[in-house]
Scaffold this motif. Structure first.
Motif, PDB file in Angstrom:
ATOM      1  N   UNK A 109       1.197  -1.215   0.088  1.00  0.00           N
ATOM      2  CA  UNK A 109      -0.038   0.061  -0.059  1.00  0.00           C
ATOM      3  C   UNK A 109       0.842   1.435   0.003  1.00  0.00           C
ATOM      4  N   UNK A 110       2.484   0.995   0.044  1.00  0.00           N
ATOM      5  CA  UNK A 110       3.084   2.369  -0.406  1.00  0.00           C
ATOM      6  C   UNK A 110       3.755   3.202   0.954  1.00  0.00           C
ATOM      7  N   UNK A 111       2.929   2.456   1.978  1.00  0.00           N
ATOM      8  CA  UNK A 111       3.171   3.222   3.570  1.00  0.00           C
ATOM      9  C   UNK A 111       4.698   2.607   4.042  1.00  0.00           C
ATOM     10  N   UNK A 112       5.544   1.987   3.458  1.00  0.00           N
ATOM     11  CA  UNK A 112       6.952   2.122   3.847  1.00  0.00           C
ATOM     12  C   UNK A 112       7.797   1.218   2.568  1.00  0.00           C
ATOM     13  N   UNK A 113       8.586   1.262   2.106  1.00  0.00           N
ATOM     14  CA  UNK A 113       9.319   0.806   1.259  1.00  0.00           C
ATOM     15  C   UNK A 113      10.333  -0.617   1.879  1.00  0.00           C
ATOM     16  N   UNK A 114       9.923  -0.955   3.681  1.00  0.00           N
ATOM     17  CA  UNK A 114      10.349  -1.969   3.895  1.00  0.00           C
ATOM     18  C   UNK A 114      10.891  -2.380   5.341  1.00  0.00           C
ATOM     19  N   UNK A 115       9.945  -3.777   5.976  1.00  0.00           N
ATOM     20  CA  UNK A 115       9.457  -3.935   6.765  1.00  0.00           C
ATOM     21  C   UNK A 115       9.966  -5.139   7.281  1.00  0.00           C
ATOM     22  N   UNK A 116      10.454  -5.164   8.707  1.00  0.00           N
ATOM     23  CA  UNK A 116      11.137  -6.184   9.244  1.00  0.00           C
ATOM     24  C   UNK A 116      10.788  -6.652  10.334  1.00  0.00           C
ATOM     25  N   UNK A 117      10.349  -7.968  10.993  1.00  0.00           N
ATOM     26  CA  UNK A 117      10.207  -8.644  12.452  1.00  0.00           C
ATOM     27  C   UNK A 117      11.527  -9.258  12.203  1.00  0.00           C
ATOM     28  N   UNK A 118      11.930  -8.998  13.457  1.00  0.00           N
ATOM     29  CA  UNK A 118      12.863 -10.213  13.819  1.00  0.00           C
ATOM     30  C   UNK A 118      13.064 -10.427  15.076  1.00  0.00           C
ATOM     31  N   UNK A 119      14.045 -11.358  15.892  1.00  0.00           N
ATOM     32  CA  UNK A 119      14.619 -11.552  17.037  1.00  0.00           C
ATOM     33  C   UNK A 119      15.516 -12.117  16.958  1.00  0.00           C
ATOM     34  N   UNK A 120      16.768 -11.936  18.019  1.00  0.00           N
ATOM     35  CA  UNK A 120      18.323 -12.134  18.061  1.00  0.00           C
ATOM     36  C   UNK A 120      18.597 -12.902  19.093  1.00  0.00           C
ATOM     37  N   UNK A 121      18.534 -14.883  18.651  1.00  0.00           N
ATOM     38  CA  UNK A 121      18.721 -15.156  19.509  1.00  0.00           C
ATOM     39  C   UNK A 121      19.565 -14.950  20.693  1.00  0.00           C
ATOM     40  N   UNK A 122      19.181 -15.261  21.632  1.00  0.00           N
ATOM     41  CA  UNK A 122      20.531 -15.190  23.827  1.00  0.00           C
ATOM     42  C   UNK A 122      20.149 -16.023  24.286  1.00  0.00           C
ATOM     43  N   UNK A 123      21.317 -16.299  25.042  1.00  0.00           N
ATOM     44  CA  UNK A 123      21.761 -17.289  26.198  1.00  0.00           C
ATOM     45  C   UNK A 123      20.827 -16.025  27.159  1.00  0.00           C
ATOM     46  N   UNK A 124      20.735 -14.771  27.283  1.00  0.00           N
ATOM     47  CA  UNK A 124      20.060 -13.949  28.175  1.00  0.00           C
ATOM     48  C   UNK A 124      19.067 -12.671  27.025  1.00  0.00           C
ATOM     49  N   UNK A 125      18.181 -12.237  27.937  1.00  0.00           N
ATOM     50  CA  UNK A 125      17.295 -11.958  27.532  1.00  0.00           C
ATOM     51  C   UNK A 125      16.996 -10.885  25.926  1.00  0.00           C
ATOM     52  N   UNK A 126      16.823 -11.460  25.066  1.00  0.00           N
ATOM     53  CA  UNK A 126      16.715 -11.887  22.978  1.00  0.00           C
ATOM     54  C   UNK A 126      16.247 -10.035  23.095  1.00  0.00           C
ATOM     55  N   UNK A 127      16.319  -9.371  21.990  1.00  0.00           N
ATOM     56  CA  UNK A 127      15.583  -8.200  21.491  1.00  0.00           C
ATOM     57  C   UNK A 127      14.322  -8.466  20.314  1.00  0.00           C
ATOM     58  N   UNK A 128      13.478  -8.331  20.090  1.00  0.00           N
ATOM     59  CA  UNK A 128      12.463  -8.404  19.728  1.00  0.00           C
ATOM     60  C   UNK A 128      12.209  -7.352  18.764  1.00  0.00           C
ATOM     61  N   UNK A 129      12.714  -7.119  17.024  1.00  0.00           N
ATOM     62  CA  UNK A 129      12.590  -6.044  16.761  1.00  0.00           C
ATOM     63  C   UNK A 129      11.544  -5.928  15.759  1.00  0.00           C
ATOM     64  N   UNK A 130      11.266  -4.635  15.600  1.00  0.00           N
ATOM     65  CA  UNK A 130      10.881  -4.134  13.818  1.00  0.00           C
ATOM     66  C   UNK A 130      11.522  -3.019  13.644  1.00  0.00           C
ATOM     67  N   UNK A 131      11.917  -3.376  12.255  1.00  0.00           N
ATOM     68  CA  UNK A 131      13.146  -2.478  11.545  1.00  0.00           C
ATOM     69  C   UNK A 131      11.891  -1.318  10.740  1.00  0.00           C
ATOM     70  N   UNK A 132      11.575  -0.216   9.839  1.00  0.00           N
ATOM     71  CA  UNK A 132      10.538  -0.201   9.224  1.00  0.00           C
ATOM     72  C   UNK A 132      11.230   1.285   9.110  1.00  0.00           C
ATOM     73  N   UNK A 133      11.512   1.431   7.030  1.00  0.00           N
ATOM     74  CA  UNK A 133      11.926   3.263   6.277  1.00  0.00           C
ATOM     75  C   UNK A 133      10.475   3.671   6.020  1.00  0.00           C
ATOM     76  N   UNK A 134       9.770   4.286   6.436  1.00  0.00           N
ATOM     77  CA  UNK A 134       8.459   4.460   6.544  1.00  0.00           C
ATOM     78  C   UNK A 134       8.721   5.223   4.813  1.00  0.00           C
ATOM     79  N   UNK A 135       7.264   5.156   4.056  1.00  0.00           N
ATOM     80  CA  UNK A 135       7.075   6.335   3.026  1.00  0.00           C
ATOM     81  C   UNK A 135       7.526   7.927   4.300  1.00  0.00           C
ATOM     82  N   UNK A 136       8.650   8.970   3.409  1.00  0.00           N
ATOM     83  CA  UNK A 136       8.914  10.222   3.861  1.00  0.00           C
ATOM     84  C   UNK A 136       6.990  10.860   3.705  1.00  0.00           C
TER      85      UNK A 136
END
Length: 459
Positions: free
Chosen positions: A316-343
């Motif tokens: 729908x043209x709201x962003x050029x990229x969007x990705x969800x990720x989780x960094x596997x960790x022995x201790x607490x890891x990070x879940x994140x969405x990184x988005x490059x929005x349409x300016x």
């Protein structure tokens, strides 16, 4: 060059060695062979004769998670110094000449929970390659002149990161998530610590963590496991056990849960393309290994072109990229969405991201077909990884440091076993209704034009 704390008793050297043999043989894939030497060094030999090469890797449970502010970035500097002078090659020129004689490809990496070093060599040079890596890890020579040259190299990597608005976004999100423990999630370090590092501080790191009972040696390629074990024990067998478990003697402080949601807008002249990031504290392997697997499957689902996240933001043209990720960790890891929005659609993009997040807990957010597709993608990715023998040790050592060899062996099969209930538990435990850190970087001109602070909020 390219992380539930349990109370444990400190063991004597004899106690450690005895306990090491108390553990059974780990499960490993076909063609993988494991042995633990009397000094505690674990050795894995992977027989893979696709090409007449052998990769030797040694990994240490070290990295950002072992660093308080006074040592932040020094695990990374230590990694760089690994390829300098040592007992057998007393200056870097001799060391480099030896790598050239062996035709070696070599490098190292530093992450949150692992530092690793590898050499890829011809199969006939296995003995020589093992002796080279043995000299570097056991008998380094930290010369002030070498450190004087390498400090600006390491700090230069930091400065290159700082030229990216994405790094600043990630760094500011990390500060909100980890508070005063941020150095334990940031391998790049602190400028002043890197630039004032001394040979004495390098020895502190070595004396804390660089021991056989905190290390894994991997030999992968055109080699027979009997020969690999024999050579490894002959060369590394005299490496003395530390007499203590480094992670008991120097315990990692627990990462505190976020108390509340934090949101910011950061104006930067270099942020010609706006970026946004949304993050949560995710699972830790040692307390919820099942959710670390479900996290990977759900992230893969949201990355499908057919997913609701991609259709709502990209199609729908709201962003050029969007990705969800989780960094596997022995201790607490990070879940994140990184988005490059349409300016031109920053507000609409942010509102749709929040809308998508709020839908994740609904059972109809993804289809059975999408779940099956995600599992198939993870299976194919694993198969492709196995086609390049030199990349296998890195995957194995990452899991050894942050999870376990059994986890590594079972991971592909466990992806196939993930159910909707597993994913629902992961989302409800770590995302839905949980505190998050969210940020956007953009130019001052664009921020003023759209009044970003007025709409970039999380309700």
């Amino acid at each position: 060059m390219t992380l539930k704390i349990t109370k444990l008793l400190t063991l004597t050297a004899v106690g450690i060695i005895s306990s090491l043999f108390a553990f059974g043989q780990p499960r490993l894939p076909q063609g993988y062979f494991w042995k633990k030497l009397p000094n505690g060094l674990e050795v894995v030999v992977i027989e893979n004769s696709k090409v007449p090469l052998t990769t030797i890797e040694i990994a240490v449970k070290n990295g950002a998670y072992t660093e308080g502010p006074e040592y932040s970035g020094l695990s990374h500097l230590f990694e760089h110094m690994f390829f300098k002078a040592n007992k057998d090659y007393p200056d870097q020129e001799k060391f480099l000449k030896r790598t050239q004689e062996l035709g070696a490809i070599w490098n190292g990496t530093t992450g949150n929970e692992r530092v690793n070093y590898y050499f890829t060599i011809g199969k006939d040079s296995l003995d020589a390659g093992l002796r080279l890596i043995n000299a570097s890890i056991r008998f380094p020579i930290y010369k002030e002149e070498d450190m004087k040259k390498e400090r600006p190299v390491v700090d230069g990597e930091f400065q290159r990161n700082e030229s990216s608005p994405g790094f600043h976004l990630y760094y500011d999100i990390s500060k909100l998530m980890w508070g005063d423990l941020i150095t334990r999630k940031m391998p790049i370090g602190i400028h002043e610590v890197i630039n004032s590092a001394t040979p004495e501080k390098m020895m502190v790191i070595k004396d804390k963590y660089y021991h056989p009972n905190n290390s894994l040696l991997i030999i992968c390629g055109d080699v027979k496991h009997e020969d690999g074990f024999k050579k490894a024990e002959a060369i590394f067998g005299s490496w003395p056990n530390s007499g203590f478990d480094p992670h008991v003697k120097y315990p990692i402080p627990p990462f505190k849960p976020m108390a509340k949601t934090e949101v910011f807008v950061k104006e930067m002249s270099i942020a010609r393309t706006p970026m946004a990031m949304y993050a949560w504290q995710g699972p830790a392997y040692m307390t919820d290994s099942a959710s670390t697997v479900a996290a990977d499957v759900f992230s893969t689902i949201t990355g499908l072109n057919s997913s609701k996240l991609q259709q709502a933001l990209i199609d729908k043209g709201l962003a050029s990229s969007a990705g969800l990720s989780y960094n596997t960790s022995h201790y607490t890891g990070t879940i994140s969405i990184f988005v490059v929005p349409n300016p031109t659609k920053l507000k609409e993009c942010h509102e749709e991201v929040m809308n998508q997040i709020n839908q994740w807990s609904k059972p109809d957010y993804y289809t059975d077909e999408q779940l099956a597709d995600a599992k198939a993608i993870l299976l194919r990715d694993h198969s492709r990884e196995l086609e390049k023998p030199s990349s296998i040790p890195s995957s194995l050592s990452f899991q050894w440091c942050s999870t376990s060899l059994d986890y590594y062996t079972d991971l592909t099969d466990n992806y196939q076993k993930v159910t909707r209930a597993d994913i629902a538990k992961y989302i409800s435990t770590y995302i839905t209704g949980k505190p998050m850190a969210a940020g956007m970087v953009l130019t001052p001109e664009l921020s003023k034009q759209v009044n970003a602070a007025s709409f970039f909020v999380v309700k």
